[in-house]
Design a protein around this motif. Structure first.
Motif, short mmCIF file in Angstrom:
data_model
loop_
_atom_site.label_atom_id
_atom_site.label_comp_id
_atom_site.label_asym_id
_atom_site.label_seq_id
_atom_site.Cartn_x
_atom_site.Cartn_y
_atom_site.Cartn_z
N ALA A 1 -3.17 6.07 -5.60
CA ALA A 1 -3.13 5.41 -4.29
C ALA A 1 -3.45 3.94 -4.45
CB ALA A 1 -4.15 6.06 -3.35
N TRP A 2 -2.62 3.11 -3.84
CA TRP A 2 -2.88 1.68 -3.77
C TRP A 2 -3.15 1.35 -2.32
CZ3 TRP A 2 0.07 3.47 -7.73
CH2 TRP A 2 -0.17 2.91 -8.98
N GLY A 3 -4.40 1.03 -1.98
CA GLY A 3 -4.75 0.66 -0.63
C GLY A 3 -5.59 1.70 0.08
N THR A 4 -6.12 1.31 1.23
CA THR A 4 -7.04 2.14 2.00
C THR A 4 -6.36 3.38 2.58
OG1 THR A 4 -8.32 0.18 2.56
CG2 THR A 4 -8.69 2.13 3.92
N ARG A 5 -5.29 3.21 3.33
CA ARG A 5 -4.63 4.39 3.93
C ARG A 5 -4.10 5.33 2.86
NH1 ARG A 5 -4.30 8.89 6.27
NH2 ARG A 5 -2.16 9.64 6.24
N PRO A 6 -3.44 4.85 1.80
CA PRO A 6 -2.99 5.78 0.77
C PRO A 6 -4.16 6.54 0.11
CG PRO A 6 -1.77 3.75 0.61
CD PRO A 6 -2.88 3.51 1.60
N GLU B 1 0.86 -1.19 0.00
CA GLU B 1 0.00 0.00 0.00
C GLU B 1 0.89 1.24 0.00
OE1 GLU B 1 -3.10 0.09 2.89
OE2 GLU B 1 -4.02 -1.74 2.11
N PHE B 2 0.69 2.09 -1.01
CA PHE B 2 1.51 3.29 -1.12
C PHE B 2 0.84 4.31 -2.03
CE2 PHE B 2 2.62 0.85 -4.80
CZ PHE B 2 3.08 1.74 -5.76
N LEU B 3 1.38 5.53 -2.01
CA LEU B 3 0.95 6.61 -2.88
C LEU B 3 2.08 6.89 -3.86
CD1 LEU B 3 -1.16 8.90 -3.48
CD2 LEU B 3 0.14 10.32 -1.89
N ARG B 4 1.77 6.88 -5.15
CA ARG B 4 2.78 7.22 -6.17
C ARG B 4 2.36 8.51 -6.85
NH1 ARG B 4 3.54 3.20 -10.96
NH2 ARG B 4 1.62 4.20 -11.62
N ILE B 5 3.32 9.43 -6.95
CA ILE B 5 3.07 10.70 -7.62
C ILE B 5 4.02 10.78 -8.82
CG2 ILE B 5 3.06 13.21 -7.41
CD1 ILE B 5 2.80 12.74 -4.32
N THR B 6 3.43 10.89 -9.99
CA THR B 6 4.21 11.04 -11.23
C THR B 6 4.14 12.50 -11.65
OG1 THR B 6 3.68 8.77 -11.87
CG2 THR B 6 4.50 10.24 -13.60
N LEU B 7 5.31 13.11 -11.82
CA LEU B 7 5.38 14.51 -12.24
C LEU B 7 5.80 14.55 -13.71
CD1 LEU B 7 6.59 14.34 -9.10
CD2 LEU B 7 6.48 16.79 -9.42
N ARG B 8 5.05 15.31 -14.51
CA ARG B 8 5.34 15.42 -15.94
C ARG B 8 5.39 16.88 -16.34
NH1 ARG B 8 0.79 11.38 -16.51
NH2 ARG B 8 1.83 9.37 -16.51
N ASP B 9 6.29 17.19 -17.26
CA ASP B 9 6.40 18.53 -17.82
C ASP B 9 5.11 18.83 -18.59
OD1 ASP B 9 6.99 20.82 -19.34
OD2 ASP B 9 9.08 20.24 -19.57
N ALA B 10 4.51 19.98 -18.31
CA ALA B 10 3.28 20.38 -18.99
C ALA B 10 3.49 21.70 -19.73
CB ALA B 10 2.13 20.49 -18.00
N GLY B 11 4.76 22.03 -20.03
CA GLY B 11 5.06 23.26 -20.75
C GLY B 11 5.51 24.37 -19.82
N GLU B 12 6.57 25.06 -20.23
CA GLU B 12 7.19 26.13 -19.45
C GLU B 12 7.44 25.67 -18.02
OE1 GLU B 12 6.30 30.09 -20.15
OE2 GLU B 12 5.72 29.75 -22.22
N ASP B 13 6.89 26.36 -17.02
CA ASP B 13 7.11 25.97 -15.62
C ASP B 13 5.98 25.09 -15.07
OD1 ASP B 13 9.52 27.25 -15.32
OD2 ASP B 13 8.65 29.12 -14.59
N SER B 14 5.03 24.72 -15.92
CA SER B 14 3.88 23.92 -15.48
C SER B 14 4.24 22.44 -15.39
CB SER B 14 2.71 24.10 -16.46
OG SER B 14 2.27 25.43 -16.45
N ARG B 15 3.61 21.78 -14.42
CA ARG B 15 3.79 20.35 -14.22
C ARG B 15 2.44 19.71 -13.97
NH1 ARG B 15 7.82 21.93 -15.93
NH2 ARG B 15 9.94 21.69 -15.14
#
Length: 161
Positions: free
Chosen positions: A144-149, A124-138
Motif C-alpha cells: 500500500a502506498w498512502g493512507t487510504r490504501p 496512492e494505490f494498492l499493488r498486489i503481486t502474485l507469484r507462483d509458489a508451486g503447484e496451485d499455490s500462489r
C-alpha cells in the motif's frame, strides 16, 4: 517508486482460495480505491479479479476479461472498473482510451498488468503481486502506498489473520 506505507504477504493454496481472497478484498473496496495487479500469465490474477468483482456485488455472469476492451465497467454495490493493460504499448496509448478519467472517480479501479504501464497508478494505490509458489499455490504480496490504501490493506488482510 518510494517505499510502501504498509505491506502484507499471504499464501494461497488453490485457485479457490485466491478467489476467496479476492472476494474479501471486493467487500472492503470503496469509491476511489485503485488496485493494481502484477504477475506472470497464469499467476492467478483472473481468479483474484473474479473474487473481487463478486465481493463488490457484481454478478458472476458479468465478469469477463477486458483484454480487448481495455476497460470493462461492472455495476455492483459500487462501480468497479476492470482494466487490462497487457495489449497497450505505452502511457500515451492508455491516455487515449479515457482510462485516466476513471481514476479517483465514483468507483474502484482494478488494473491487471500494472507493471506494463506503472504511470497508470495514482499517487496512492494498492499493488498486489502474485507469484507462483508451486503447484496451485500462489504468494500474494500486497503493498500500500498512502493512507487510504493502507486502511484498505488492513481491512482486507488484518495482521492477526
Amino acid at each position: 517508486m518510494s517505499t510502501p506505507t504498509l505491506s502484507r504477504t499471504v499464501l494461497s493454496g488453490s485457485p479457490e482460495e485466491t478467489h476467496r481472497l479476492g472476494l474479501k478484498l471486493g467487500q472492503v473496496l470503496q469509491p476511489g480505491d485503485f488496485v493494481g495487479l502484477v504477475g506472470d500469465l497464469g499467476a492467478g490474477k483472473t481468479h483474484l479479479v473474479r473474487g473481487v468483482a463478486e465481493g463488490a456485488g457484481v454478478s458472476r455472469s458479468e465478469v469477463a476479461s477486458p483484454t480487448f476492451a481495455i476497460v470493462y465497467p461492472y455495476r455492483g454495490r459500487l462501480p468497479l472498473y476492470h482494466a487490462d493493460l497487457y495489449r497497450l504499448a505505452d502511457y500515451d496509448e492508455l491516455y487515449a482510451t479515457g482510462f485516466l478519467d476513471l481514476v479517483g472517480g465514483d468507483g474502484a479501479v482494478l488494473v491487471e498488468w500494472l507493471d506494463r504501464i506503472p504511470q497508470a497508478a495514482p499517487r496512492e494505490f494498492l499493488r498486489i503481486t502474485l507469484r507462483d509458489a508451486g503447484e496451485d499455490s500462489r504468494e500474494l504480496v500486497a503493498e500500500a502506498w498512502g493512507t487510504r490504501p493502507a486502511e484498505l490493506l488492513k481491512a482486507w488482510l488484518p495482521a492477526d489473520r
